[in-house]
Design an enzyme around this catalytic site. Structure first.
Site, PDB file in Angstrom:
ATOM      1  N   LYS A  55      -1.318 115.319  -3.579  1.00 53.27           N
ATOM      2  CA  LYS A  55      -0.517 115.510  -4.613  1.00 53.27           C
ATOM      3  C   LYS A  55      -1.493 115.861  -6.067  1.00 53.27           C
ATOM      4  CE  LYS A  55       3.848 114.243  -3.144  1.00 53.27           C
ATOM      5  NZ  LYS A  55       3.680 113.663  -2.048  1.00 53.27           N
ATOM      6  N   SER A  80       7.927 107.028  -6.740  1.00 49.97           N
ATOM      7  CA  SER A  80       7.635 105.520  -6.423  1.00 49.97           C
ATOM      8  C   SER A  80       6.235 105.660  -5.879  1.00 49.97           C
ATOM      9  CB  SER A  80       8.616 104.943  -5.502  1.00 49.97           C
ATOM     10  OG  SER A  80       8.585 105.656  -4.253  1.00 49.97           O
ATOM     11  N   GLU A 206       7.846 115.645  10.413  1.00 49.12           N
ATOM     12  CA  GLU A 206       8.545 114.619   9.471  1.00 49.12           C
ATOM     13  C   GLU A 206       8.665 113.291  10.551  1.00 49.12           C
ATOM     14  OE1 GLU A 206      12.218 117.076   7.494  1.00 49.12           O
ATOM     15  OE2 GLU A 206      12.315 117.146   9.770  1.00 49.12           O
ATOM     16  N   GLY A 210      13.948 110.704   9.451  1.00 49.84           N
ATOM     17  CA  GLY A 210      14.122 111.619   8.402  1.00 49.84           C
ATOM     18  C   GLY A 210      13.902 113.137   8.640  1.00 49.84           C
ATOM     19  N   ASP A 212      15.530 116.010   8.320  1.00 42.00           N
ATOM     20  CA  ASP A 212      16.389 116.775   7.457  1.00 42.00           C
ATOM     21  C   ASP A 212      15.798 118.353   7.463  1.00 42.00           C
ATOM     22  OD1 ASP A 212      14.517 115.547   5.727  1.00 42.00           O
ATOM     23  OD2 ASP A 212      15.112 117.310   4.501  1.00 42.00           O
ATOM     24  N   SER A 306      -2.720 113.661   4.939  1.00 41.06           N
ATOM     25  CA  SER A 306      -2.244 114.060   3.460  1.00 41.06           C
ATOM     26  C   SER A 306      -2.639 112.798   2.501  1.00 41.06           C
ATOM     27  CB  SER A 306      -0.632 114.195   3.730  1.00 41.06           C
ATOM     28  OG  SER A 306      -0.176 113.312   4.011  1.00 41.06           O
TER      29      SER A 306
END
Ligand SMILES: *Cc1c(COP(=O)(O)O)cnc(C)c1O
Length: 323
Positions: A55, A80, A206, A210, A212, A306
């Site tokens: 990130k 968070s 994923e 979750g 989606d 990651s």
């Protein structure tokens, strides 16, 4: 910040901007691993990135594109987890004031790290407040630039630099497995793969609870879900974004899922085999690749690790849980 859809050129320019600030993380290989899975495996170790996750790439790229006025006024983000630390550290390095909206019960270590980087932390109640609304309100009231966690061309381009380095260092790959939350990392990776490895199959992975992204792909539109219950806290997103979804829809090979039990098992595997501390979300890529090792036999496989930010007590629990 410009809001056109990002291209591989943007990834190249992001790579120039972060050079000397982000680490060029190593690509880990192991003969034992190759023998165990029956292919050649290349692990991009973003758990060793600054602040412990990829990130930092997107946040630093986005912040370095601000105008002098925007820099003076400052930025606001909500998270968070890793995006909070990424924006806080990038802001400190670029001398930009940062305000981070975090849940009142965020992990103590992440809260402390974010404050240590010099950010102002605004707390909200996870069960009654909407962090994006709070961040947008602060942005409007105080003239702060809002830095979204994944759905922005500069964030996507920055995240794509990890895969660019992987292709440069590992050479041709047959398949690449990428953790998927809101899709910043996956869409950036797809831009890099399209230019550097057009024959490489790219999979987003994923948490099963979750899925989606998988549903969005199947149904042909962005699917929203409730916050999923999973140990992969970096992928508890409720939906893909307006910028990430079209790139994923047009370019991804498929979206796969992994269970919490598979993630915990991969954490143990990384600790024992690679001597690597990997957070649950960082294990998504390996979990899916390992399931498919039979069909991947003899191929060259890339896996993006990651991130590695996991509370040590939690880490110990997950490593020793019955399995
Ligand atoms: C944020 C994050 C992800 C998911 O990234 P997206 O860009 O939201 O898809 C995966 N792994 C880790 C460690 C993260 O922090």
């Amino acid at each position: 910040m410009v809001m056109t859809s990002p291209t591989y050129d943007d990834v190249v320019r992001a790579h120039e901007r972060i050079a000397g600030h982000a680490h060029r993380t190593p690509v880990l290989t192991s003969r034992l691993t190759d023998a165990e899975f029956g292919g050649r495996y290349f692990f991009k170790a973003e758990n060793l990135q600054r602040m412990g996750a990829f990130k930092f790439r997107g946040a630093y790229n986005a912040l370095s594109r601000l105008t002098p006025e925007q820099r003076r006024a400052g930025v606001v983000a909500y998270s968070s987890g890793n995006h909070a630390q990424a924006v806080a550290l990038s802001a400190r390095l670029l001398d930009v004031p940062a305000t981070i909206v975090m849940p009142h019960d965020a992990p103590a270590a992440k809260l402390a790290a974010t404050k240590e980087y010099g950010a102002d932390v605004v707390s909200y109640d996870r069960y009654s407040g909407d962090p994006e609304e709070i961040a947008q309100a602060l942005s409007a009231e105080r003239g702060l630039t809002f830095v979204p966690p994944y759905d922005h061309p500069d964030i996507i381009a920055g995240q794509g630099t990890a895969a660019k380095e992987l292709f440069e260092d590992a050479g041709e790959l047959d398949a690449l497995f990428v953790p998927l939350g809101g899709g910043g990392l996956l869409s950036g990776t797809l831009l890099a793969a399209g230019a550097l490895a057009p024959r490489c199959a790219v999979y987003g992975v994923e948490p099963e609870a979750g899925n989606d992204g998988q549903l969005s792909l199947r149904r042909g539109g962005i699917v929203h879900i409730d916050t999923p219950q999973t140990i992969a806290d970096g992928a508890q997103t409720q939906h893909l974004g307006a910028h990430t979804y079209p790139v994923i829809r047009d370019r991804v090979t498929d979206v796969l899922t992994a269970t919490d039990a598979q993630l915990a098992d991969c954490m143990r595997w990384f600790a024992s085999r690679m001597k690597a501390v990997v957070e649950p979300t960082g294990c998504l890529g390996l979990a899916a690749a390992r399931e498919r090792s039979a069909e991947l036999r003899g191929k060259r496989i890339g896996v993006i690790i990651s991130g590695g930010n996991v509370d040590l007590n939690r880490y110990a629990q997950l490593l020793t849980a019955p399995h």
